[in-house]
Motif scaffolding. Structure first.
Motif, short mmCIF file in Angstrom:
data_model
loop_
_atom_site.label_atom_id
_atom_site.label_comp_id
_atom_site.label_asym_id
_atom_site.label_seq_id
_atom_site.Cartn_x
_atom_site.Cartn_y
_atom_site.Cartn_z
N LEU A 195 0.90 -1.12 -0.21
CA LEU A 195 0.01 -0.19 -0.11
C LEU A 195 0.80 1.11 0.08
N LEU A 196 1.83 1.22 0.90
CA LEU A 196 2.68 2.44 0.86
C LEU A 196 3.64 2.53 -0.40
N GLU A 197 3.95 1.64 -1.02
CA GLU A 197 4.53 1.54 -2.30
C GLU A 197 3.73 2.28 -3.37
N GLU A 198 2.44 1.82 -3.40
CA GLU A 198 1.33 2.53 -4.33
C GLU A 198 1.31 3.98 -4.15
N ILE A 199 1.17 4.29 -2.60
CA ILE A 199 1.18 5.63 -2.49
C ILE A 199 2.48 6.51 -3.06
N LYS A 245 4.99 8.24 7.45
CA LYS A 245 4.28 7.58 8.31
C LYS A 245 3.02 6.89 8.00
N ILE A 246 2.29 5.99 8.36
CA ILE A 246 1.15 5.49 7.63
C ILE A 246 0.32 4.88 9.11
N ASN A 247 -0.94 5.04 8.93
CA ASN A 247 -1.94 4.23 9.70
C ASN A 247 -2.82 3.36 8.60
N HIS A 248 -2.62 2.08 8.79
CA HIS A 248 -3.18 1.08 8.18
C HIS A 248 -4.47 0.81 8.92
N ILE A 249 -5.73 1.15 8.55
CA ILE A 249 -6.65 1.03 9.80
C ILE A 249 -7.75 -0.08 9.32
N ALA A 250 -7.74 -0.59 8.21
CA ALA A 250 -8.81 -1.58 7.74
C ALA A 250 -8.23 -2.65 6.72
N ALA A 281 -2.03 11.47 2.41
CA ALA A 281 -2.73 10.37 1.35
C ALA A 281 -3.84 10.07 2.44
N GLU A 282 -5.19 10.17 1.78
CA GLU A 282 -6.04 9.15 2.38
C GLU A 282 -6.44 8.00 1.36
N VAL A 283 -6.75 6.85 1.90
CA VAL A 283 -6.89 5.65 1.10
C VAL A 283 -8.17 4.78 1.38
N TYR A 284 -8.77 4.67 0.24
CA TYR A 284 -10.26 3.73 0.73
C TYR A 284 -10.13 2.60 -0.26
N ASP A 285 -10.80 1.61 0.22
CA ASP A 285 -11.19 0.78 -1.07
C ASP A 285 -12.77 0.79 -1.02
N GLU A 339 -14.58 1.10 2.60
CA GLU A 339 -14.30 2.09 3.49
C GLU A 339 -12.82 2.56 3.52
N LYS A 340 -12.69 3.64 4.40
CA LYS A 340 -11.40 4.18 4.53
C LYS A 340 -10.49 2.95 5.07
N ILE A 341 -9.27 2.87 4.58
CA ILE A 341 -8.09 1.95 4.97
C ILE A 341 -6.88 2.27 5.48
N ALA A 342 -6.74 3.51 5.04
CA ALA A 342 -5.39 4.16 5.61
C ALA A 342 -5.31 5.53 5.36
N GLU A 343 -4.50 6.11 6.45
CA GLU A 343 -4.05 7.68 6.27
C GLU A 343 -2.52 7.68 5.94
N ALA A 344 -1.81 8.28 5.47
CA ALA A 344 -0.52 8.48 5.16
C ALA A 344 0.03 9.85 5.13
N GLU A 345 1.30 10.09 5.85
CA GLU A 345 1.81 11.43 5.58
C GLU A 345 3.27 10.89 5.14
N PHE A 346 4.01 11.90 4.36
CA PHE A 346 5.32 11.46 4.04
C PHE A 346 5.83 12.74 3.31
N LYS A 347 7.26 12.55 3.43
CA LYS A 347 8.04 13.86 2.69
C LYS A 347 9.13 13.40 1.48
N ARG A 348 9.08 14.06 0.63
CA ARG A 348 10.07 13.66 -0.44
C ARG A 348 11.06 14.67 -0.60
#
Length: 141
Positions: A47-51, A74-79, A105-109, A112-121
């Motif tokens: 999931l993180l790789e796709e984000i 940082k990722i919260n994989h919640i579902a 990033a907000e991620v849904y399937d 439902e919502k499945i994850a939230e991520a925060e990252f820096k490049r």
């Protein structure tokens, strides 16, 4: 040689970008232990790789001769998301400071919502990165 198009990158701040992918390949599945494969669930790593891939697609046209490397995440994989589901990524650039870019990033399937991520490049020159990598590798030999 083309440079980074900073004005266009700064124009991305605050806007939402949508990406999607299907969990349709075994490489997406949770597999830290052999028995976990039986769950047939999207792994946090995949999931993180796709984000990250989505953020690369967004930036790449604006940074010829450069690459945006992930410096923190940082990722919260919640579902859980089963094999066969479609996943939707809402990506937003929060800020651009010098050569650093922060994403949310907000991620849904499909359910439902499945994850939230925060990252820096960090945007770096490709040739400089290759040179540093080669210098480091040569010290190992």
């Amino acid at each position: 040689m083309m440079e980074v198009i900073w004005k266009e990158i700064e124009d991305l701040v605050g806007k939402e970008y949508n990406f999607s992918f299907n969990v349709n390949d075994e490489s997406f599945l949770w597999s830290e232990k052999e028995e976990y494969k039986d769950f047939h669930l999207l792994s946090t790593t995949a999931l993180l790789e796709e984000i990250f891939r989505a953020s690369t697609e967004l930036l790449e046209p604006l940074i010829p001769e450069h690459v945006a490397v992930v410096s923190s995440a940082k990722i919260n994989h919640i579902a859980p998301t089963p094999y066969g589901f479609k996943v939707f990524i809402k990506l937003k650039i929060v800020y651009v400071k010098e050569n650093r870019i922060k994403f949310l990033a907000e991620v849904y399937d499909e359910m439902e919502k499945i994850a939230e991520a925060e990252f820096k490049r960090v945007i770096v020159n490709k040739k400089a990165l290759k040179r540093k990598t080669n210098e480091k590798s040569s010290k190992l030999i």
